[in-house]
Design a protein around this motif. Structure first.
Motif, short mmCIF file in Angstrom:
data_model
loop_
_atom_site.label_atom_id
_atom_site.label_comp_id
_atom_site.label_asym_id
_atom_site.label_seq_id
_atom_site.Cartn_x
_atom_site.Cartn_y
_atom_site.Cartn_z
N UNK A 1 0.84 -1.18 0.00
CA UNK A 1 0.00 0.00 0.00
C UNK A 1 0.88 1.24 0.00
N UNK A 2 0.71 2.08 -1.02
CA UNK A 2 1.50 3.31 -1.15
C UNK A 2 0.57 4.50 -0.96
N UNK A 3 0.87 5.34 0.02
CA UNK A 3 0.03 6.49 0.34
C UNK A 3 0.76 7.76 -0.09
N UNK A 4 0.19 8.46 -1.06
CA UNK A 4 0.80 9.67 -1.61
C UNK A 4 0.19 10.91 -0.99
N UNK A 5 1.04 11.84 -0.59
CA UNK A 5 0.57 13.12 -0.08
C UNK A 5 0.09 14.00 -1.21
N UNK A 6 -0.45 15.15 -0.84
CA UNK A 6 -1.00 16.09 -1.82
C UNK A 6 0.06 16.89 -2.54
N UNK A 7 -0.40 17.75 -3.45
CA UNK A 7 0.50 18.60 -4.23
C UNK A 7 1.29 19.52 -3.31
N UNK A 8 2.56 19.71 -3.65
CA UNK A 8 3.45 20.48 -2.78
C UNK A 8 4.65 20.95 -3.58
N UNK A 9 5.18 22.11 -3.20
CA UNK A 9 6.37 22.67 -3.84
C UNK A 9 6.11 22.97 -5.33
N UNK A 10 7.18 23.27 -6.05
CA UNK A 10 7.04 23.62 -7.45
C UNK A 10 6.89 22.40 -8.33
N UNK A 11 6.61 22.64 -9.61
CA UNK A 11 6.42 21.55 -10.56
C UNK A 11 7.67 20.69 -10.63
N UNK A 12 7.47 19.39 -10.52
CA UNK A 12 8.58 18.45 -10.57
C UNK A 12 9.17 18.09 -9.23
N UNK A 13 8.80 18.82 -8.18
CA UNK A 13 9.31 18.54 -6.83
C UNK A 13 8.19 18.03 -5.93
N UNK A 14 8.53 17.16 -5.00
CA UNK A 14 7.54 16.56 -4.09
C UNK A 14 6.35 16.03 -4.88
N UNK A 15 6.66 15.31 -5.94
CA UNK A 15 5.60 14.72 -6.78
C UNK A 15 5.21 13.37 -6.17
N UNK A 16 4.48 13.46 -5.09
CA UNK A 16 4.17 12.26 -4.31
C UNK A 16 3.34 11.25 -5.10
N UNK A 17 2.29 11.72 -5.76
CA UNK A 17 1.43 10.79 -6.49
C UNK A 17 2.18 10.18 -7.67
N UNK A 18 2.88 11.00 -8.43
CA UNK A 18 3.63 10.48 -9.57
C UNK A 18 4.70 9.50 -9.10
N UNK A 19 5.32 9.81 -7.96
CA UNK A 19 6.33 8.91 -7.42
C UNK A 19 5.74 7.57 -7.04
N UNK A 20 4.60 7.59 -6.35
CA UNK A 20 3.97 6.34 -5.93
C UNK A 20 3.48 5.54 -7.13
N UNK A 21 2.96 6.24 -8.15
CA UNK A 21 2.51 5.53 -9.35
C UNK A 21 3.70 4.90 -10.08
N UNK A 22 4.84 5.59 -10.05
CA UNK A 22 6.04 5.02 -10.65
C UNK A 22 6.50 3.79 -9.87
N UNK A 23 6.47 3.88 -8.54
CA UNK A 23 6.82 2.71 -7.72
C UNK A 23 5.90 1.53 -8.07
N UNK A 24 4.61 1.84 -8.22
CA UNK A 24 3.64 0.78 -8.54
C UNK A 24 3.98 0.12 -9.86
#
Length: 264
Positions: A1-24
């Motif tokens: 189970x991967x829990x992604x935080x919300x949008x944060x920082x500038x574009x390309x940084x703290x991309x939690x959802x994109x990071x978790x989807x990549x891990x998946x």
């Protein structure tokens, strides 16, 4: 189970959802592994039930999603049933008095304000220890916002450092502050020359497992195979799944790093 935080920082940084989807995408290429990504904390009270591993990639501090409401109790219930637990980047930071003691018990360490620091620097990982999490990982260099001088479990009991490097003096030029500098870290790095552990794994006394990874500020860094592989391996390891002999090495394209980015 991967829990992604919300949008944060500038574009390309703290991309939690994109990071978790990549891990998946990466982990789903491993036979027998089922991965679910949640954008935000799961709404169902029993969502964590049955998870072999729970990983959070989000902002932290007082706004950490895991410390809101009764979520620490939800996590505790899952972890007490054997779930592994991991935190990526800012998710390693929780307040000392709300989450700090839990993180010490669950992943063996955390970012403690006025003790840990968060500079950008190029870490040179010259030697890689022998551990299932390091399978397929070669020595590498990577510039990132590598948090360091974590607060670890007493005497490092149960903690195994995975990525360690000595930060340059330039990382301690800022004034003292909750995230920037303090006498303790100066003693450790400038005087004692102690390598700092920016990724570690933890064997809990109850047999469960955890990990912390302090990098991951910019999404593009996941394109570095040696940077990405230990995190993917660690997710399998805390779930007590078999880590492939050469590590988790999925086929990725540049396009895979350009999707699922938050609109900012």
């Amino acid at each position: 189970m991967l829990i992604a935080g919300g949008a944060s920082h500038g574009s390309g940084d703290h991309e939690h959802k994109a990071g978790c989807e990549l891990f998946k995408k990466c982990l789903s290429q491993t036979p027998g592994v089922q991965v679910t990504v949640y954008a935000g904390w799961p709404k169902e009270a029993n969502a964590l039930d049955g998870a072999d591993a729970i990983v959070i990639y989000s902002d932290g501090g007082g706004g950490h999603p895991a410390i809101q409401g009764d979520r620490l109790k939800q996590l505790e219930a899952a972890i007490n049933k054997g779930a592994g637990f991991g935190c990526v980047h800012y998710a390693v930071e929780v307040p000392k008095d709300k989450g700090g003691q839990e993180w010490l018990k669950w992943i063996g360490g955390y970012f403690e304000t006025h003790w840990s620091v968060n500079p950008f620097w190029e870490a040179d990982f010259k030697t890689i220890p022998n551990h299932p999490v390091t399978r397929g990982v070669q020595p590498f260099k990577q510039r990132d916002e590598w948090y360091y001088h974590m607060r670890f479990a007493e005497n490092m009991k149960g903690v195994t450092p995975i990525l360690s490097a000595l930060p340059p003096e330039s990382t301690l030029k800022r004034n003292d502050g909750p995230h920037s500098n303090n006498p303790h870290v100066r003693q450790a790095v400038l005087t004692n020359k102690e390598p700092q552990h920016v990724m570690w794994v933890y064997d809990r006394p109850d047999g469960g497992r955890g990990f912390g990874f302090t990098g991951g500020h910019s999404h593009k860094f996941w394109g570095n195979e040696n940077f990405r592989t230990p995190v993917l391996n660690a997710i399998l390891w805390i779930a007590k799944a078999e880590v492939p002999a050469n590590g988790v090495k999925p086929a990725l394209t540049p396009e895979d790093l350009a999707i699922n980015l938050d609109k900012k």
